[in-house]
Each structure stands twice: as structure tokens, then as C-alpha cells.
Design a protein around this motif. Structure first.
Motif, PDB file in Angstrom:
ATOM      1  N   ASN A 173       5.271  32.394  60.977  1.00 40.06           N
ATOM      2  CA  ASN A 173       6.119  33.383  61.554  1.00 40.06           C
ATOM      3  C   ASN A 173       5.643  35.030  61.307  1.00 40.06           C
ATOM      4  OD1 ASN A 173       8.080  31.478  62.192  1.00 40.06           O
ATOM      5  ND2 ASN A 173       9.226  31.331  60.065  1.00 40.06           N
ATOM      6  N   LEU A 174       4.928  35.000  59.916  1.00 41.05           N
ATOM      7  CA  LEU A 174       4.229  36.597  59.659  1.00 41.05           C
ATOM      8  C   LEU A 174       2.972  36.516  61.122  1.00 41.05           C
ATOM      9  CD1 LEU A 174       2.336  38.740  58.687  1.00 41.05           C
ATOM     10  CD2 LEU A 174       1.456  37.657  57.459  1.00 41.05           C
ATOM     11  N   LEU A 175       2.621  35.156  61.232  1.00 41.81           N
ATOM     12  CA  LEU A 175       0.748  35.432  62.709  1.00 41.81           C
ATOM     13  C   LEU A 175       1.735  35.456  63.622  1.00 41.81           C
ATOM     14  CD1 LEU A 175      -1.055  32.239  61.247  1.00 41.81           C
ATOM     15  CD2 LEU A 175      -1.541  34.418  61.368  1.00 41.81           C
ATOM     16  N   ALA A 176       2.849  34.561  64.233  1.00 42.17           N
ATOM     17  CA  ALA A 176       3.183  34.819  65.583  1.00 42.17           C
ATOM     18  C   ALA A 176       3.975  36.318  65.441  1.00 42.17           C
ATOM     19  CB  ALA A 176       5.181  34.714  65.610  1.00 42.17           C
ATOM     20  N   ASP A 177       4.515  37.444  64.722  1.00 46.83           N
ATOM     21  CA  ASP A 177       4.641  38.660  65.095  1.00 46.83           C
ATOM     22  C   ASP A 177       3.680  39.562  64.748  1.00 46.83           C
ATOM     23  OD1 ASP A 177       7.206  38.400  65.070  1.00 46.83           O
ATOM     24  OD2 ASP A 177       7.371  38.412  62.720  1.00 46.83           O
ATOM     25  N   TYR A 178       2.007  38.926  65.183  1.00 48.81           N
ATOM     26  CA  TYR A 178       1.050  39.800  65.307  1.00 48.81           C
ATOM     27  C   TYR A 178       0.290  40.404  66.258  1.00 48.81           C
ATOM     28  CZ  TYR A 178      -4.003  41.366  64.059  1.00 48.81           C
ATOM     29  OH  TYR A 178      -5.387  41.481  64.618  1.00 48.81           O
ATOM     30  N   VAL A 192      -2.419  49.998  68.014  1.00 46.68           N
ATOM     31  CA  VAL A 192      -3.366  49.994  69.225  1.00 46.68           C
ATOM     32  C   VAL A 192      -2.861  50.223  70.171  1.00 46.68           C
ATOM     33  CG1 VAL A 192      -5.707  49.488  69.713  1.00 46.68           C
ATOM     34  CG2 VAL A 192      -4.622  48.055  67.578  1.00 46.68           C
ATOM     35  N   PRO A 193      -2.057  51.431  70.080  1.00 47.97           N
ATOM     36  CA  PRO A 193      -1.221  51.515  71.985  1.00 47.97           C
ATOM     37  C   PRO A 193      -2.376  51.672  72.901  1.00 47.97           C
ATOM     38  CG  PRO A 193      -1.835  53.484  71.261  1.00 47.97           C
ATOM     39  CD  PRO A 193      -1.645  52.384  69.865  1.00 47.97           C
ATOM     40  N   THR A 194      -2.087  50.829  74.484  1.00 45.58           N
ATOM     41  CA  THR A 194      -2.584  50.639  75.177  1.00 45.58           C
ATOM     42  C   THR A 194      -1.767  50.843  77.070  1.00 45.58           C
ATOM     43  OG1 THR A 194      -4.559  49.598  76.723  1.00 45.58           O
ATOM     44  CG2 THR A 194      -2.786  48.475  75.575  1.00 45.58           C
ATOM     45  N   LYS A 195      -2.831  51.778  77.600  1.00 50.86           N
ATOM     46  CA  LYS A 195      -2.233  51.668  78.786  1.00 50.86           C
ATOM     47  C   LYS A 195      -1.727  50.212  79.748  1.00 50.86           C
ATOM     48  CE  LYS A 195      -2.094  56.911  78.858  1.00 50.86           C
ATOM     49  NZ  LYS A 195      -1.063  57.718  79.582  1.00 50.86           N
ATOM     50  N   LYS A 196      -2.964  49.253  79.292  1.00 47.83           N
ATOM     51  CA  LYS A 196      -3.509  48.539  80.289  1.00 47.83           C
ATOM     52  C   LYS A 196      -3.383  46.828  79.357  1.00 47.83           C
ATOM     53  CE  LYS A 196      -6.293  46.922  84.209  1.00 47.83           C
ATOM     54  NZ  LYS A 196      -6.898  47.013  85.018  1.00 47.83           N
ATOM     55  N   PHE A 197      -2.608  46.214  79.592  1.00 47.48           N
ATOM     56  CA  PHE A 197      -2.950  45.157  79.196  1.00 47.48           C
ATOM     57  C   PHE A 197      -3.641  43.762  79.301  1.00 47.48           C
ATOM     58  CE2 PHE A 197       1.528  46.557  77.381  1.00 47.48           C
ATOM     59  CZ  PHE A 197       0.753  46.893  75.964  1.00 47.48           C
ATOM     60  N   SER A 198      -4.022  43.311  78.587  1.00 47.18           N
ATOM     61  CA  SER A 198      -4.978  41.636  79.637  1.00 47.18           C
ATOM     62  C   SER A 198      -3.770  40.512  79.043  1.00 47.18           C
ATOM     63  CB  SER A 198      -6.474  41.746  78.590  1.00 47.18           C
ATOM     64  OG  SER A 198      -5.940  40.747  77.323  1.00 47.18           O
TER      65      SER A 198
END
Length: 158
Positions: A137-142, A150-156
């Protein structure tokens, strides 16, 4: 049979198999042996092997006679394969779903597993699935945590 005899036998066994294959043609018309006779001969072979193998130290596998085979008298078994974190997470969910629906897999007579299956099988029998469930469950929230850190404007796509 000494160690050197045993190694020589293993090296020349291909020749022996060919010789036996050609000699069995002459026994084709012999009456079949009874199961009792075959069992008696096997028991004598086992006794002879046990007498002669106690001092072997040649690094080869030694035959072991099982008076009570591991599965004898067992009705239910669970066999679990390996598969890293993917199989581990699947098994945690599967075990949880089975237990939730009233099927207690802990009642199995034998549980056998390889790699992830061995770990999760022991967690199942030890009633410690809750620990694995919490970790997954912790890994699912990772990914959510990383998106905030680490905010980003474009997601891969990954």
C-alpha cells in the motif's frame, strides 16, 4: 562401491544404457514380475545403497530413501511460483480476497513456494500478510508522493 567406482560408473553410464537396451530384447518373452517381487528388490537396493553411501564425500548427490514421502496422507497443497514484486503483490491481493470470502488457505497440508512464493507462503501460514499489505500500500502511494515532491508541467506516460 567406492568413490572412484561411482564416478567411473557415471562417466560410462551411456555405454551401459546402450548395452541394457540391446540385452532386453532377449527378455521380451519372459513373464512379468509381480509388484511384490519388484518392491522387495527395491527395498534390498535401498538397504544396500544406505550401507554403502554413508562414507561418500565426492560432491555428488546421494540417493535418500523416503519411508514416508512428503506428500503421503496429505489432501490439500498450495504451490506458489516466483515473480518478484509483481507476483508478491498479486499473491497478497489473492490471499486477502480468498480470506475475505471465507476460504482459509492456511488450512493447506503442504505449502511449497519458490522465491516470492516461498516468502508469501510463509507470510500466509504465519498470519503476517498484514505486513506485506502495508508495504505494498505504501508503494502504491509512491507515485503520488513523488508528484508532490518533484513537480513537473509535462508528465510521461510511464
Amino acid at each position: 562401491m567406492t568413490q572412484s567406482d561411482r564416478r567411473h560408473f557415471l562417466k560410462t553410464s551411456a555405454v551401459g544404457v546402450a548395452a541394457v537396451a540391446t540385452s532386453t530384447q532377449s527378455f521380451a518373452h519372459s513373464p512379468p514380475l509381480s509388484k511384490k517381487t519388484i518392491d522387495e528388490v527395491r527395498a534390498l537396493d535401498v538397504q544396500e545403497i544406505q550401507k554403502t553411501t554413508s562414507a561418500w564425500n565426492d560432491g555428488l548427490a546421494h540417493p535418500i530413501s523416503y519411508k514416508n514421502p512428503p506428500g503421503k496422507g496429505k489432501d490439500r497443497a498450495i504451490v506458489l511460483g516466483g515473480g518478484s514484486k509483481y507476483m508478491s503483490s498479486f499473491l497478497v491481493g489473492y490471499f486477502h480476497a480468498m480470506l475475505t470470502n471465507g476460504i482459509d488457505l492456511r488450512l493447506a497440508d503442504i505449502v511449497v513456494g519458490t522465491s516470492a512464493g516461498a516468502v508469501l507462503g510463509s507470510a500466509l501460514l504465519g498470519s503476517r500478510l498484514d505486513l506485506f499489505s502495508a508495504e505494498f500500500n505504501l508503494l502504491a502511494d509512491y507515485p503520488k508522493i513523488m508528484a508532490k515532491l518533484v513537480p513537473t508541467k509535462k508528465f510521461s506516460p510511464s
